[in-house]
Design an enzyme around this catalytic site. Structure first.
Site, PDB file in Angstrom:
ATOM      1  CB  THR A 116      -1.100  -5.905   8.016  1.00 19.07           C
ATOM      2  OG1 THR A 116       0.293  -7.201   9.052  1.00 19.07           O
ATOM      3  CG2 THR A 116      -1.967  -6.154   9.208  1.00 19.07           C
ATOM      4  CG  ASN A 158       2.426 -16.102   3.891  1.00 15.88           C
ATOM      5  OD1 ASN A 158       2.012 -16.058   3.139  1.00 15.88           O
ATOM      6  ND2 ASN A 158       2.738 -16.151   5.134  1.00 15.88           N
ATOM      7  CD  GLN A 161       6.884 -13.250   2.382  1.00 13.94           C
ATOM      8  OE1 GLN A 161       8.431 -13.684   1.871  1.00 13.94           O
ATOM      9  NE2 GLN A 161       6.825 -13.287   3.589  1.00 13.94           N
ATOM     10  CB  SER A 214       5.937  -5.545   4.334  1.00  9.96           C
ATOM     11  OG  SER A 214       5.760  -5.133   5.692  1.00  9.96           O
ATOM     12  CG  HIS A 241       9.629  -6.725   8.209  1.00 10.25           C
ATOM     13  ND1 HIS A 241       9.538  -7.745   8.499  1.00 10.25           N
ATOM     14  CD2 HIS A 241       8.228  -5.960   7.810  1.00 10.25           C
ATOM     15  CE1 HIS A 241       8.289  -7.670   8.732  1.00 10.25           C
ATOM     16  NE2 HIS A 241       7.309  -7.478   8.463  1.00 10.25           N
ATOM     17  CB  THR A 288       3.780  12.581  12.240  1.00  9.70           C
ATOM     18  OG1 THR A 288       3.599  13.539  13.239  1.00  9.70           O
ATOM     19  CG2 THR A 288       4.568  12.583  12.042  1.00  9.70           C
ATOM     20  CB  CYS A 347       1.683 -14.254  10.944  1.00  8.07           C
ATOM     21  SG  CYS A 347       2.347 -13.256   9.712  1.00  8.07           S
TER      22      CYS A 347
HETATM   23  N1  PMP Z   1       1.168 -10.397   3.380  1.00  8.14           N
HETATM   24  C1  PMP Z   1       2.449 -11.544   3.618  1.00  8.14           C
HETATM   25  C2  PMP Z   1       2.401 -12.750   2.368  1.00  8.14           C
HETATM   26  C3  PMP Z   1       3.288 -11.657   4.315  1.00  8.14           C
HETATM   27  O1  PMP Z   1       3.956 -12.445   4.285  1.00  8.14           O
HETATM   28  C4  PMP Z   1       3.280 -11.085   5.441  1.00  8.14           C
HETATM   29  C5  PMP Z   1       4.079 -10.881   6.733  1.00  8.14           C
HETATM   30  N2  PMP Z   1       4.065 -12.351   7.527  1.00  8.14           N
HETATM   31  C6  PMP Z   1       1.883 -10.041   5.080  1.00  8.14           C
HETATM   32  C7  PMP Z   1       1.297  -9.651   4.764  1.00  8.14           C
HETATM   33  C8  PMP Z   1       2.469  -8.566   6.969  1.00  8.14           C
HETATM   34  O2  PMP Z   1       3.454  -7.519   6.793  1.00  8.14           O
HETATM   35  P1  PMP Z   1       3.210  -7.251   8.622  1.00  8.14           P
HETATM   36  O3  PMP Z   1       3.664  -7.482   9.170  1.00  8.14           O
HETATM   37  O4  PMP Z   1       4.613  -6.301   7.572  1.00  8.14           O
HETATM   38  O5  PMP Z   1       2.075  -6.118   8.387  1.00  8.14           O
END
Ligand code: PMP
Length: 392
Positions: A78, A155, A183, A203, A205, A243, A329
């Site tokens: 994000t 996504n 993704q 990202s 995770h 930081t 989301c």
């Molecule tokens: N871009 C895409 C294509 C995503 O799937 C996601 C997470 N759903 C994000 C951006 C945002 O990632 P984060 O919530 O880890 O900032």
């Protein structure tokens, strides 16, 4: 991967929302959190932290095929998307994107162009989820420059963009090119230097690293002004003050290294499991439909519409399967998926769609289990609906 909240076994099919942390990443985070040290401090513990951050930057750079100096650590995709578009957009030049982008791109694009709405250009989307790049010629014939931002993989459907064509068109028009690759990274091989984009967001995770850490790749030499979102201590070469999240960065590096190992074969294994799931579900429930271009998708995503059967009811009827309705989301908000609507699905069909996303820890047994659970749940919901509709 089986989660056991409150003792109940749950098969996890929501890798696109977040993937389970890889054991290598977990061990690295725990170890990093046991050490003290601000990576900006000059003393020994600080230098040790900086050294480990450098090693993690190298691990991530190796996964992306770039040099470590081209990586800026952020809190996730994000922030990376916000930072990228803010740096790349200049009022008066086009900001070209698509209606199937993640809200982190779409909302940023809308915010940046709020005072010059004509600068925002949304490309059309085909029924198979592919963004139509043909209008780019027309856009750039009217106005050169600006920025094109297209997600590498969607996504919700997993559909892969024709990024190389977009890169070529952007380059010819003197525009910058950004991709939200959240993704795809760690799921399919990507060589960012070969791809030749200016900016790429990710990202941790989504590929088995911790939540709350990500990165923006900025191509060395890309003609970008410095427009940081966060100013302060000047970390990350002034691109992102604050930081450094040392443990998060180290965990992301470990996840990147683990994801890179055997990536191509792993993608094939996951695609085979996804295909098996689709085959079992579509043969058990013949009127269901798989969304998105089937030969141009991420390996681990199956978006399936069960016409006339609300997805929330199906999900509630199979509590041992953790899958999602549209994107995580958007969940909690009673709005249908903007991605599925842009592909031409009706609101009812969008509300009857479930996304199954699988990944590195998914097993064949879970695929069989999920297919049975879906069949049972859809049959059960259909029976309840039929009874409610029956004349009394
Ligand atoms: N871009 C895409 C294509 C995503 O799937 C996601 C997470 N759903 C994000 C951006 C945002 O990632 P984060 O919530 O880890 O900032």
């Amino acid at each position: 991967m089986t989660n056991e909240p409150n003792g109940a076994a749950v098969s996890y099919f929501d890798y696109n929302a977040t993937a389970p942390i890889r054991p290598e990443a977990l061990a690295a985070v725990v170890e990093a959190m046991q050490a003290v040290g601000n990576a900006s401090s000059m003393h020994q513990p600080g230098r040790q932290a900086a050294y480990r951050v450098d090693a993690a930057r190298r691990q991530l750079a190796d996964l992306l095929g770039c040099s470590p100096g081209e990586i800026i650590f952020t809190s996730g995709a994000t922030e990376a998307n916000n930072l990228a578009l803010r740096a790349a957009f200049t009022a008066g030049s086009p900001l070209v994107t698509s209606p199937v982008e993640h809200p982190a791109v779409l909302e940023t694009a809308r915010t940046l162009t709020a005072e010059s709405p004509k600068d925002l250009v949304l490309l059309p989307v085909a029924a198979d989820g592919l963004v139509d790049l043909d209008p780019l010629d027309q856009v750039f014939a009217a106005r050169r420059g600006g920025v094109v931002s297209l997600m590498a993989a969607n996504n919700e459907t997993g559909v892969l963009a024709n990024l190389r064509i977009a890169v070529k068109a952007a380059r010819e028009a003197g525009a910058l090119i950004h991709t939200d690759a959240t993704q795809i990274i760690g799921r399919l091989p990507v060589d960012v230097t070969d791809l030749d984009v200016d900016l790429l967001s990710l990202s941790a995770h989504k590929f088995g690293g911790p939540q709350g850490i990500g990165a923006l790749y900025v191509r060395r030499g890309a003609p970008l002004p410095h427009r940081p979102l966060l100013v302060g201590g000047g970390q990350e070469r002034g691109w992102r003050a604050g930081t450094l999240n040392v443990a998060g960065i180290i965990g992301m590096g470990a996840a990147a290294e683990a994801a890179a190992r055997g990536l191509g074969e792993e993608a094939e294994r996951i695609a085979a499991m996804r295909d098996r799931l689709e085959q079992l579900v579509t043969s058990a429930i013949p009127d269901c439909r798989v969304n998105g271009r089937r030969d141009q998708r991420l390996p681990g995503v199956a978006s399936v519409t069960f016409p006339g059967v609300p997805a929330d009811a199906v999900l509630a009827a199979m509590p041992d399967i953790a899958a999602s309705e549209g994107s995580a989301c958007a969940s909690g908000a009673p709005t249908p998926s903007h991605v599925l609507l842009a592909m031409g699905l009706s609101r009812a069909d969008a509300d009857s769609t479930i996304r199954f996303s699988l990944g590195y820890a998914t097993t064949d047994a879970e695929i069989e289990h999920a297919a049975h659970a879906v069949k049972r749940a859809v049959t059960q919901v259909r029976a309840v609906l039929a009874e409610a509709d029956a004349p009394r």
